[in-house]
Design a protein around this motif. Structure first.
Motif, PDB file in Angstrom:
ATOM      1  N   ALA A 165      12.704   4.356   6.466  1.00 38.85           N
ATOM      2  CA  ALA A 165      11.795   5.210   7.140  1.00 38.85           C
ATOM      3  C   ALA A 165      10.516   4.129   7.559  1.00 38.85           C
ATOM      4  N   ARG A 166      10.161   3.101   6.780  1.00 40.68           N
ATOM      5  CA  ARG A 166       9.098   2.363   7.150  1.00 40.68           C
ATOM      6  C   ARG A 166       9.583   1.245   8.527  1.00 40.68           C
ATOM      7  N   HIS A 167      10.944   1.303   8.629  1.00 36.51           N
ATOM      8  CA  HIS A 167      11.494   0.571   9.878  1.00 36.51           C
ATOM      9  C   HIS A 167      11.240   1.742  11.188  1.00 36.51           C
ATOM     10  N   ALA A 168      11.603   2.657  10.904  1.00 31.76           N
ATOM     11  CA  ALA A 168      11.678   3.679  11.884  1.00 31.76           C
ATOM     12  C   ALA A 168       9.918   4.250  12.140  1.00 31.76           C
ATOM     13  N   ALA A 169       9.072   3.932  11.239  1.00 32.71           N
ATOM     14  CA  ALA A 169       7.758   4.063  11.560  1.00 32.71           C
ATOM     15  C   ALA A 169       7.035   3.034  12.519  1.00 32.71           C
ATOM     16  N   GLY A 170       7.653   1.822  12.251  1.00 34.33           N
ATOM     17  CA  GLY A 170       7.003   0.754  12.927  1.00 34.33           C
ATOM     18  C   GLY A 170       5.596   0.370  12.481  1.00 34.33           C
ATOM     19  N   ASP A 171       4.744   0.150  13.354  1.00 32.38           N
ATOM     20  CA  ASP A 171       3.249  -0.243  12.905  1.00 32.38           C
ATOM     21  C   ASP A 171       2.359   0.837  13.018  1.00 32.38           C
ATOM     22  N   ALA A 172       2.774   2.088  13.086  1.00 27.90           N
ATOM     23  CA  ALA A 172       2.152   3.188  13.297  1.00 27.90           C
ATOM     24  C   ALA A 172       1.363   4.072  12.229  1.00 27.90           C
ATOM     25  N   GLU A 173       1.879   3.282  10.965  1.00 28.15           N
ATOM     26  CA  GLU A 173       1.847   4.166   9.448  1.00 28.15           C
ATOM     27  C   GLU A 173       0.388   3.770   9.066  1.00 28.15           C
ATOM     28  N   GLU A 174      -0.336   4.911   8.505  1.00 32.04           N
ATOM     29  CA  GLU A 174      -1.463   4.736   8.079  1.00 32.04           C
ATOM     30  C   GLU A 174      -1.348   4.468   6.420  1.00 32.04           C
ATOM     31  N   PRO A 175      -2.251   3.578   5.578  1.00 30.81           N
ATOM     32  CA  PRO A 175      -2.279   3.624   4.340  1.00 30.81           C
ATOM     33  C   PRO A 175      -2.865   4.948   3.702  1.00 30.81           C
ATOM     34  N   ALA A 176      -2.521   5.155   2.490  1.00 31.89           N
ATOM     35  CA  ALA A 176      -3.099   6.409   2.118  1.00 31.89           C
ATOM     36  C   ALA A 176      -4.461   6.200   1.547  1.00 31.89           C
ATOM     37  N   SER A 177      -5.051   5.221   1.512  1.00 36.71           N
ATOM     38  CA  SER A 177      -6.493   4.977   1.102  1.00 36.71           C
ATOM     39  C   SER A 177      -7.184   4.531   2.374  1.00 36.71           C
ATOM     40  N   VAL A 235       0.673  -1.124   0.173  1.00 32.94           N
ATOM     41  CA  VAL A 235       0.043  -0.085   0.023  1.00 32.94           C
ATOM     42  C   VAL A 235       0.715   1.221   0.084  1.00 32.94           C
ATOM     43  N   PHE A 236       0.506   2.370  -0.425  1.00 38.84           N
ATOM     44  CA  PHE A 236       1.084   3.502  -0.287  1.00 38.84           C
ATOM     45  C   PHE A 236       0.806   4.040   1.004  1.00 38.84           C
ATOM     46  N   VAL A 237       1.828   4.649   1.829  1.00 39.31           N
ATOM     47  CA  VAL A 237       1.729   5.111   3.218  1.00 39.31           C
ATOM     48  C   VAL A 237       1.728   6.617   3.351  1.00 39.31           C
ATOM     49  N   VAL A 238       1.186   7.116   4.337  1.00 35.50           N
ATOM     50  CA  VAL A 238       1.260   8.505   4.459  1.00 35.50           C
ATOM     51  C   VAL A 238       2.246   8.736   5.448  1.00 35.50           C
ATOM     52  N   PRO A 239       3.445   9.321   5.169  1.00 36.85           N
ATOM     53  CA  PRO A 239       4.742   9.624   6.086  1.00 36.85           C
ATOM     54  C   PRO A 239       3.920  10.589   6.928  1.00 36.85           C
ATOM     55  N   GLY A 240       4.734  10.509   8.240  1.00 40.43           N
ATOM     56  CA  GLY A 240       4.550  11.137   9.500  1.00 40.43           C
ATOM     57  C   GLY A 240       4.276  10.505  10.840  1.00 40.43           C
ATOM     58  N   SER A 241       4.192   9.192  10.894  1.00 40.79           N
ATOM     59  CA  SER A 241       3.658   8.711  11.783  1.00 40.79           C
ATOM     60  C   SER A 241       4.690   8.948  13.282  1.00 40.79           C
ATOM     61  N   ASN A 242       6.016   9.542  12.982  1.00 37.69           N
ATOM     62  CA  ASN A 242       6.853   9.991  14.130  1.00 37.69           C
ATOM     63  C   ASN A 242       7.894  10.714  13.316  1.00 37.69           C
ATOM     64  N   ALA A 243       8.449  11.621  14.094  1.00 38.68           N
ATOM     65  CA  ALA A 243       9.363  12.611  13.635  1.00 38.68           C
ATOM     66  C   ALA A 243      10.657  11.915  12.841  1.00 38.68           C
ATOM     67  N   ALA A 244      11.126  10.894  13.266  1.00 38.83           N
ATOM     68  CA  ALA A 244      12.152  10.304  12.520  1.00 38.83           C
ATOM     69  C   ALA A 244      11.859   9.517  11.185  1.00 38.83           C
ATOM     70  N   SER A 245      10.557   8.913  10.989  1.00 41.00           N
ATOM     71  CA  SER A 245      10.382   8.346   9.726  1.00 41.00           C
ATOM     72  C   SER A 245       9.854   9.595   8.775  1.00 41.00           C
TER      73      SER A 245
END
Length: 182
Positions: A168-180, A112-122
């Protein structure tokens, strides 16, 4: 020692190992983008806890200095560049590919496409990735305009942006939201 030289007041900048060029040159944009990416990776690293991701980012910052030197060198003196110090090498590209493979095995990418920004590092890593992509586009434009840009630099920037996406996906962990919102 003064930091200002006034030599750039005429709209030119000096290349590594001599020669002046316009600051409006697309190749100057390319290595300016690389410089910006180094800084953004510093922002990302500052947002990371000490450890693997921070170390990986620091190593990429150092390698980007090599890429910037490679891009900013007077073409008449490219023979004076040192592999891995001021000249991007195929081994540097291969090292990135190996890191990508290891990281993707550890944390497979979601389809999926992810929306960046789940945390400052990612978010900062994703920002750096987009700047590296811009640097890559400026390198392609530079080559199209006749600049002598070594192919390993272009491949390095391409692989680095891929690596930064994975990191960035590693830094975000499981907190990322898909774009849709399926």
């Amino acid at each position: 020692m003064r930091i200002y030289t006034k030599t750039g007041d005429d709209g030119t900048t000096g290349l590594f190992l001599g020669q002046r060029v316009s600051k409006a040159d697309v190749l100057v944009d390319a290595y300016g983008d690389v410089d910006e990416a180094v800084s953004l990776l510093g922002v990302a690293r500052a947002a990371c806890p000490p450890g693997r991701i921070a170390d990986l980012l620091f190593d990429r910052q150092r390698e980007l200095f090599v890429a910037a030197a490679d891009l900013a060198t007077n073409p008449a003196h490219r023979d004076r560049l040192e592999p891995g110090v001021s000249l991007v090498t195929p081994e540097m590209v291969e090292r990135l590919e190996g890191l990508i493979d290891v990281l993707v095995r550890e944390r497979p990418l979601r389809p999926v496409f992810v929306v960046p920004g789940s945390n400052a590092a990612s978010a900062a890593i994703d920002h750096a990735r987009t700047v590296v992509r811009r640097a890559e586009r400026h390198v392609v434009q530079s080559q199209a305009q006749g600049h002598d840009v070594a192919d390993p630099v272009l491949r390095y920037l391409n692989r680095l942006s891929d690596l930064l996406f994975v990191v960035a996906r590693h830094a975000a962990g499981d907190a990322e939201e898909p774009a849709s919102h399926d």
